[in-house]
Design a protein around this motif. Structure first.
Motif, PDB file in Angstrom:
ATOM      1  N   MET A  80       0.832  -1.215   0.000  1.00 17.96           N
ATOM      2  CA  MET A  80       0.000   0.000   0.000  1.00 17.96           C
ATOM      3  C   MET A  80       0.861   1.256   0.000  1.00 17.96           C
ATOM      4  N   ASN A  81       1.785   1.372  -0.821  1.00 16.43           N
ATOM      5  CA  ASN A  81       2.709   2.493  -1.063  1.00 16.43           C
ATOM      6  C   ASN A  81       3.106   3.339   0.156  1.00 16.43           C
ATOM      7  N   GLY A  82       3.288   2.687   1.303  1.00 14.18           N
ATOM      8  CA  GLY A  82       3.861   3.353   2.462  1.00 14.18           C
ATOM      9  C   GLY A  82       3.039   4.438   3.111  1.00 14.18           C
ATOM     10  N   GLN A  83       1.765   4.514   2.826  1.00 16.44           N
ATOM     11  CA  GLN A  83       0.952   5.543   3.465  1.00 16.44           C
ATOM     12  C   GLN A  83       0.735   5.208   4.935  1.00 16.44           C
ATOM     13  N   GLU A  84       0.464   6.248   5.718  1.00 14.98           N
ATOM     14  CA  GLU A  84       0.147   6.061   7.125  1.00 14.98           C
ATOM     15  C   GLU A  84      -1.156   6.769   7.425  1.00 14.98           C
ATOM     16  N   ILE A  85      -1.861   6.252   8.415  1.00 17.14           N
ATOM     17  CA  ILE A  85      -2.992   7.017   8.921  1.00 17.14           C
ATOM     18  C   ILE A  85      -2.684   7.368  10.369  1.00 17.14           C
ATOM     19  N   LYS A  86      -3.133   8.527  10.772  1.00 18.43           N
ATOM     20  CA  LYS A  86      -2.918   9.001  12.133  1.00 18.43           C
ATOM     21  C   LYS A  86      -4.232   8.810  12.887  1.00 18.43           C
ATOM     22  N   VAL A  87      -4.148   8.139  14.037  1.00 14.80           N
ATOM     23  CA  VAL A  87      -5.358   7.859  14.809  1.00 14.80           C
ATOM     24  C   VAL A  87      -5.203   8.312  16.256  1.00 14.80           C
ATOM     25  N   ILE A  88      -6.327   8.684  16.831  1.00 19.52           N
ATOM     26  CA  ILE A  88      -6.414   8.919  18.268  1.00 19.52           C
ATOM     27  C   ILE A  88      -6.747   7.562  18.886  1.00 19.52           C
ATOM     28  N   VAL A  89      -5.980   7.141  19.875  1.00 14.19           N
ATOM     29  CA  VAL A  89      -6.188   5.847  20.515  1.00 14.19           C
ATOM     30  C   VAL A  89      -6.967   6.063  21.810  1.00 14.19           C
ATOM     31  N   PHE A  90      -8.029   5.265  21.990  1.00 15.55           N
ATOM     32  CA  PHE A  90      -8.781   5.325  23.237  1.00 15.55           C
ATOM     33  C   PHE A  90      -9.094   3.919  23.710  1.00 15.55           C
ATOM     34  N   GLN A  91      -9.526   3.832  24.959  1.00 18.08           N
ATOM     35  CA  GLN A  91      -9.747   2.533  25.572  1.00 18.08           C
ATOM     36  C   GLN A  91     -11.200   2.363  26.011  1.00 18.08           C
ATOM     37  N   LEU A  92     -11.718   1.154  25.778  1.00 17.46           N
ATOM     38  CA  LEU A  92     -12.993   0.704  26.332  1.00 17.46           C
ATOM     39  C   LEU A  92     -12.707  -0.677  26.907  1.00 17.46           C
ATOM     40  N   GLU A  93     -12.995  -0.860  28.196  1.00 12.18           N
ATOM     41  CA  GLU A  93     -12.640  -2.103  28.877  1.00 12.18           C
ATOM     42  C   GLU A  93     -11.166  -2.384  28.633  1.00 12.18           C
ATOM     43  N   ASN A  94     -10.825  -3.590  28.154  1.00 14.19           N
ATOM     44  CA  ASN A  94      -9.408  -3.922  27.964  1.00 14.19           C
ATOM     45  C   ASN A  94      -8.956  -3.787  26.522  1.00 14.19           C
ATOM     46  N   GLU A  95      -9.805  -3.205  25.678  1.00 17.77           N
ATOM     47  CA  GLU A  95      -9.483  -3.090  24.257  1.00 17.77           C
ATOM     48  C   GLU A  95      -9.072  -1.666  23.912  1.00 17.77           C
ATOM     49  N   GLU A  96      -8.169  -1.566  22.934  1.00 15.75           N
ATOM     50  CA  GLU A  96      -7.779  -0.252  22.431  1.00 15.75           C
ATOM     51  C   GLU A  96      -8.416  -0.032  21.066  1.00 15.75           C
ATOM     52  N   TYR A  97      -8.918   1.169  20.863  1.00 13.92           N
ATOM     53  CA  TYR A  97      -9.586   1.529  19.615  1.00 13.92           C
ATOM     54  C   TYR A  97      -8.893   2.742  19.028  1.00 13.92           C
ATOM     55  N   GLY A  98      -9.066   2.910  17.732  1.00  9.46           N
ATOM     56  CA  GLY A  98      -8.507   4.078  17.086  1.00  9.46           C
ATOM     57  C   GLY A  98      -9.557   4.734  16.213  1.00  9.46           C
ATOM     58  N   VAL A  99      -9.504   6.047  16.146  1.00 10.25           N
ATOM     59  CA  VAL A  99     -10.386   6.797  15.269  1.00 10.25           C
ATOM     60  C   VAL A  99      -9.523   7.816  14.530  1.00 10.25           C
ATOM     61  N   ASP A 100      -9.781   7.969  13.245  1.00 10.25           N
ATOM     62  CA  ASP A 100      -8.987   8.850  12.389  1.00 10.25           C
ATOM     63  C   ASP A 100      -8.909  10.251  13.000  1.00 10.25           C
TER      64      ASP A 100
END
Length: 155
Positions: A1-21
């Motif tokens: 995927m041609n080296g692109q990156e996405i920047k995400v805000i990481v947050f937590q619910l219970e023991n899982e980590e989630y990311g949103v653009d």
């Protein structure tokens, strides 16, 4: 995927980590007084007045069918833009901002952390961490967004 990156805000619910653009995140706020709205869906906690804008607040734990949790000093409200409206998402904590190489994002498994796969954009492996990427426009369907517009305009 041609080296692109996405920047995400990481947050937590219970023991899982989630990311949103990060492009969908307007701000991260401490929990303040939330005004309850009668006859709103169970996952809608109410509204807050944020710098003069009445913003509907959604409890993501409730939305995802998780056990509710009392707010504490780590609890945050992530203000996001979805379908041209601002919505606040209550999360257990907002941890950090990460750049994720697009090549490290895999399609969502059928059930990730017990959450309906339709809400998810993929899963990213970062070292030994597993980050579940949310698709905000799916977390709320059109009908619910319309309802939230009405709730927000009642303020």
């Amino acid at each position: 995927m041609n080296g692109q990156e996405i920047k995400v805000i990481v947050f937590q619910l219970e023991n899982e980590e989630y990311g949103v653009d990060v492009h969908q995140v307007k701000s991260i706020e401490r929990v303040s007084h939330i005004t309850r709205i009668p006859r709103s869906p169970g996952f809608v906690k109410g509204v807050i007045n944020l710098r003069g804008i009445v913003t509907p607040i959604i409890d993501l734990r409730s939305r995802f069918g998780m056990e509710e949790k009392q707010t504490d000093e780590n609890t945050r409200i992530i203000i996001v833009n979805t379908d041209e409206m601002e919505v606040g998402l209550i999360v257990d904590s907002a941890n950090d901002v990460l750049d994720i190489p697009a090549a490290d994002i895999e399609p969502t498994p059928e059930v990730a952390g017990g959450i309906n796969a339709e809400y998810l954009d993929g899963v990213a492996k970062i070292g030994d961490r597993l980050l579940i990427l949310l698709q905000l426009d799916k977390v709320l369907n059109k009908e619910e967004v319309t309802q939230l517009h009405l709730i927000g305009n009642q303020g």
